[in-house]
Design a protein around this motif. Structure first.
Motif, short mmCIF file in Angstrom:
data_model
loop_
_atom_site.label_atom_id
_atom_site.label_comp_id
_atom_site.label_asym_id
_atom_site.label_seq_id
_atom_site.Cartn_x
_atom_site.Cartn_y
_atom_site.Cartn_z
N HIS A 29 53.93 47.06 40.10
CA HIS A 29 52.87 48.03 40.26
C HIS A 29 51.78 47.47 41.18
CE1 HIS A 29 49.79 51.16 39.22
NE2 HIS A 29 50.89 51.91 39.18
N TYR A 30 51.07 48.42 41.86
CA TYR A 30 50.10 48.00 42.87
C TYR A 30 48.76 47.60 42.27
CZ TYR A 30 49.09 53.05 42.46
OH TYR A 30 48.83 54.32 41.99
N GLU A 31 48.49 47.94 41.03
CA GLU A 31 47.27 47.45 40.39
C GLU A 31 47.51 46.05 39.83
OE1 GLU A 31 45.44 50.23 37.73
OE2 GLU A 31 44.67 51.40 39.41
N GLY A 32 46.43 45.36 39.45
CA GLY A 32 46.55 43.96 39.09
C GLY A 32 45.99 43.60 37.73
N SER A 33 45.99 42.29 37.45
CA SER A 33 45.47 41.72 36.21
C SER A 33 45.56 40.21 36.32
CB SER A 33 46.25 42.23 34.99
OG SER A 33 47.62 41.94 35.11
N LEU A 34 45.07 39.51 35.29
CA LEU A 34 45.16 38.05 35.21
C LEU A 34 45.91 37.66 33.95
CD1 LEU A 34 41.57 36.71 36.07
CD2 LEU A 34 43.56 36.76 37.58
N GLY A 35 46.77 36.64 34.05
CA GLY A 35 47.40 36.08 32.87
C GLY A 35 46.43 35.15 32.13
N THR A 36 46.71 34.88 30.86
CA THR A 36 45.83 34.04 30.05
C THR A 36 45.69 32.64 30.63
OG1 THR A 36 46.33 35.28 28.02
CG2 THR A 36 45.53 33.03 27.75
N THR A 37 46.77 32.08 31.15
CA THR A 37 46.70 30.72 31.71
C THR A 37 45.68 30.66 32.84
OG1 THR A 37 49.02 30.31 31.16
CG2 THR A 37 48.02 28.89 32.83
N LEU A 63 40.12 29.64 34.95
CA LEU A 63 38.88 30.15 35.54
C LEU A 63 37.68 29.84 34.65
CD1 LEU A 63 37.23 31.86 37.54
CD2 LEU A 63 37.99 33.90 36.29
N THR A 64 37.83 30.01 33.36
CA THR A 64 36.73 29.72 32.43
C THR A 64 36.30 28.27 32.56
OG1 THR A 64 37.51 31.42 30.90
CG2 THR A 64 36.02 29.75 30.01
N ARG A 65 37.26 27.37 32.68
CA ARG A 65 36.92 25.94 32.82
C ARG A 65 36.18 25.68 34.13
NH1 ARG A 65 42.15 25.53 30.68
NH2 ARG A 65 43.07 25.00 32.71
N GLN A 66 36.60 26.34 35.20
CA GLN A 66 35.91 26.13 36.49
C GLN A 66 34.46 26.61 36.41
OE1 GLN A 66 37.94 24.27 38.30
NE2 GLN A 66 39.43 24.85 36.72
N LEU A 67 34.23 27.73 35.74
CA LEU A 67 32.88 28.25 35.60
C LEU A 67 32.02 27.35 34.72
CD1 LEU A 67 33.73 32.05 35.13
CD2 LEU A 67 32.95 30.91 37.22
N GLN A 68 32.60 26.81 33.69
CA GLN A 68 31.86 25.88 32.82
C GLN A 68 31.51 24.60 33.57
OE1 GLN A 68 34.74 25.60 29.65
NE2 GLN A 68 33.85 27.32 28.51
N ASP A 69 32.45 24.08 34.36
CA ASP A 69 32.17 22.88 35.17
C ASP A 69 31.08 23.16 36.18
OD1 ASP A 69 34.10 21.47 33.82
OD2 ASP A 69 35.62 21.63 35.41
N ALA A 70 31.12 24.33 36.80
CA ALA A 70 30.10 24.69 37.80
C ALA A 70 28.73 24.74 37.15
CB ALA A 70 30.44 26.03 38.44
N GLU A 71 28.65 25.24 35.95
CA GLU A 71 27.36 25.31 35.25
C GLU A 71 26.82 23.91 34.98
OE1 GLU A 71 25.30 28.48 32.30
OE2 GLU A 71 27.49 28.35 32.39
N ARG A 72 27.70 23.01 34.56
CA ARG A 72 27.27 21.63 34.30
C ARG A 72 26.86 20.92 35.59
NH1 ARG A 72 31.50 21.83 30.34
NH2 ARG A 72 33.04 21.18 31.90
N ASN A 73 27.55 21.23 36.69
CA ASN A 73 27.29 20.54 37.95
C ASN A 73 26.15 21.14 38.76
OD1 ASN A 73 29.45 18.84 37.39
ND2 ASN A 73 30.92 20.07 38.55
N THR A 96 55.63 36.36 27.08
CA THR A 96 54.78 36.42 25.89
C THR A 96 53.29 36.25 26.22
OG1 THR A 96 55.01 34.03 25.49
CG2 THR A 96 56.65 35.49 24.48
N GLU A 97 52.96 35.99 27.48
CA GLU A 97 51.57 35.75 27.85
C GLU A 97 50.84 37.07 28.01
OE1 GLU A 97 49.51 32.71 30.85
OE2 GLU A 97 50.39 34.42 31.90
N ARG A 98 49.66 37.14 27.45
CA ARG A 98 48.84 38.34 27.56
C ARG A 98 48.26 38.46 28.97
NH1 ARG A 98 42.94 39.14 25.27
NH2 ARG A 98 42.60 41.29 25.93
N ARG A 99 48.13 39.70 29.46
CA ARG A 99 47.46 39.98 30.73
C ARG A 99 46.07 40.54 30.46
NH1 ARG A 99 49.98 37.68 34.99
NH2 ARG A 99 48.90 39.18 36.35
N HIS A 100 45.14 40.29 31.37
CA HIS A 100 43.73 40.63 31.16
C HIS A 100 43.23 41.54 32.27
CE1 HIS A 100 43.32 37.60 27.93
NE2 HIS A 100 44.26 36.96 28.64
N SER A 101 42.43 42.51 31.90
CA SER A 101 41.99 43.57 32.80
C SER A 101 40.75 43.20 33.59
CB SER A 101 41.69 44.82 31.97
OG SER A 101 40.53 44.59 31.16
#
Length: 586
Positions: A406-414, A419-429, A455-460
């Motif tokens: 399908h032409y629409e998208g999403s992100l997998g949990t991995t 991404l969450t870790r990169q944002l947390q590191d950026a906040e610390r740095n 089995t991995e969930r996709r995120h909107s």
């Protein structure tokens, strides 16, 4: 997961600019920061030397802000009236100050200093128009199935490269441009031919946008079918009769002739889109059928209206992600398939081949090696990464395509956890963050499972909007996909300042734009993101007898303006084009 370019906690207290200078980073300008490659041995070796092409050489940076060559100076436009309309130079677009997230302070123009400047281009859609898997016969259902300008996509893309090369830094700050980022749908049909043309257009070289018979064009535009504009023929096709399209003898021969690209004169980074990952931009890859039909010698060019509508309704609703119905359609219509010259160059490419092509030293051009992707991406089968936009600004490139189809998208949990870790590191740095992706927040609604991770969930997109809003370092989310200029303010959560989602129009549909983005510190508790739209270097006026490379690029724009069924709102409102977007300083 791919290596992050964030500075580690052990050195976070050091002066970042001193640290980057000590490691051999390339200075953009004093006070602008540094552009870094993706890391690893390739970055240590530095980018391969760029070819000495005069059109690639950057002009001297100006001493003052400028408007020439941007939509602040003039925009392609046509007079009102029926039928086929000729373009000329129209009024400039003004700059609009947007205060959705915080109020601008007076006197900031005298105080501001630049933090970063770059160019955003998206949805180039370099099209192998003779490819057997294309579904031009759905033209009556969707204007994106076939466009009369598509045969000139390579000439149009090269003209955009030439415009970027001619820019004299940022129009507001006059700061040198640090890089260009293309946010996906670089190709149109996941074809190796198109990937080769895209990489050559960006990094420099000669392109012959022709597959199949090397002597001539074979496709819908010399098929004799009145559904399509037949530029060389006297046939009164639908576009000539209803819309006044011209007859242009020699058009198709010129469309498949050699094009020369100087390549960009700034480093460029790449983000993947659904048309890069999925056959047709919507079918799950991997089935041998797609590869066999793509390189074969048969092509469907027409379909009864009722059947075409049923096919498009099914695709639009996500009812055929693996292409089963598409295969059955071709089997039913086997007697209607027309012969074309087979060509292995039309084979689909895999994600690994996409990465390997970017990492090929012959494709480095102005750098960096891999254009954001690293050997770690190749080893781990990922297409997301971080890079240094400038000294205190981190770039994060996401892969929002869904391998399930399908032409629409999403992100997998991995990827979301990464991404969450990169944002947390950026906040610390103490970094600012700019996120890049293909899909927009409103086009990430496809939660179909990834066949490789069932089995991995996709995120909107809604979940991604909320995640970015929770992290104070995020200033902007830059994307494409919808082919329309749209700028959306997303308020922050829990005291975060909020961020701007900047969606830029494509370069296949009119008005065919790219966008310069400049980030400044206003030294009054606010930051500003300036966005300035630019057109390609092709002249606004066309000449039907001029089939030179610049002449074809001009026709590419004018044909897109006149394309039947094309949307007329893709330029967006004035507040979606040339803007100053004000934010609270973190």
């Amino acid at each position: 997961m791919p290596r992050t370019r964030s500075v580690t906690n052990a050195v976070a207290s050091l002066d970042r600019r001193a640290l980057l200078a000590a490691t051999g980073a390339v200075t953009l300008s004093a006070g602008l920061g540094y552009a870094l490659g993706p890391g690893g041995p390739e970055a240590a070796a530095g980018p391969a030397p760029a070819r000495a092409l005069s059109a690639r050489e950057a002009p001297a940076a100006p001493l003052a802000p400028y408007t020439r060559g941007t939509t602040l100076d003039a925009v392609a436009a046509a007079p009102a009236g029926p039928g086929y309309r000729r373009l000329g130079s129209g009024p400039a677009w003004p700059r609009v100050v947007r205060s959705d997230l915080t109020a601008p302070r007076s006197g900031r123009a005298a105080r501001r200093t630049p933090l970063a400047a770059f160019v955003h281009l998206t949805d180039l859609h370099l099209v192998d128009v003779q490819h057997p898997l294309r579904y031009e016969y759905l033209r009556a259902q969707t204007a994106s199935a076939w466009r009369p300008q598509e045969a000139l996509s390579v000439a149009g893309a090269v003209a955009l490269v030439e415009r970027i090369n001619a820019l004299r830094g940022g129009p507001v700050t006059a700061a040198p441009l640090g890089f260009a980022m293309t946010t996906g749908d670089n190709t149109d049909n996941n074809a190796r031919s198109e990937l080769d043309w895209f990489l050559t257009a960006m990094s420099g070289g000669r392109i012959t946008p022709n597959t199949g018979d090397p002597r001539r064009y074979e496709g819908v535009q010399n098929s004799g079918l009145p559904l399509y504009w037949q530029p060389d023929a006297a046939l009164r096709d639908a576009d000539k009769q209803r819309h006044g399209f011209p007859r242009i003898p020699g058009f198709l021969a010129a469309a498949v002739a050699e094009v020369r690209s100087p390549g960009l004169n700034v480093p460029w980074y790449s983000t993947v889109g659904n048309h890069d990952s999925l056959p047709g931009g919507c079918y799950a890859p991997g089935a041998s059928f797609f590869a066999e039909f793509a390189v074969g010698g048969r092509k469907l060019m027409e379909l009864p209206a009722a059947e075409a509508k049923a096919v498009w309704d099914n695709v639009k609703g996500g009812g055929d992600p693996k292409g089963k119905d598409f295969r059955q359609l071709l089997a039913r219509r086997a007697r209607a398939l027309r012969p074309v010259t087979p060509d292995e160059a039309r084979a689909p490419f895999t994600p690994a081949e996409y990465l390997a092509a970017h990492l090929d030293p012959a494709r480095t051009g102005p750098g960096p090696v891999g254009h954001g992707y690293t050997q770690a991406n190749l080893a781990e089968a990922t297409q997301y990464y971080t890079f240094r936009v400038s000294g205190d600004v981190l770039g994060i490139s996401l892969d929002t395509t869904d391998p399930g189809g399908h032409y629409e998208g999403s992100l997998g949990t991995t990827q979301l956890d990464w991404l969450t870790r990169q944002l947390q590191d950026a906040e610390r740095n103490g970094d600012h963050v700019i996120v890049f992706s293909h899909h927009t927040s409103k086009s990430m609604r496809n939660l179909r499972a990834d066949p490789a991770r069932p089995t991995e969930r996709r995120h909107s997109g809604k979940e991604l909007v909320a995640l970015l809003a929770r992290h104070r370092p995020v200033l902007a989310w830059v994307n494409g996909h919808h082919h329309k200029n749209v700028i959306t303010a997303h308020p922050g959560e829990h005291g975060a300042g909020g961020y701007w989602e900047i969606s830029t129009a494509s370069h296949v549909d009119f008005p065919q734009l790219a966008r310069i983005v400049e980030l400044t510190d206003n030294h009054d508790g606010t930051l500003s993101l300036f966005t300035t739209c630019v057109e390609s270097a092709a002249p606004h006026r066309t000449d039907f007898t001029d089939l030179s490379q610049p002449g074809l690029a001009a026709l590419y724009r004018e044909l897109s303006f006149n394309a039947p069924g094309a949307r007329q709102d893709l330029a967006g409102t004035p507040g979606d084009r040339n803007t100053e977007l004000v934010l609270r300083k973190r």
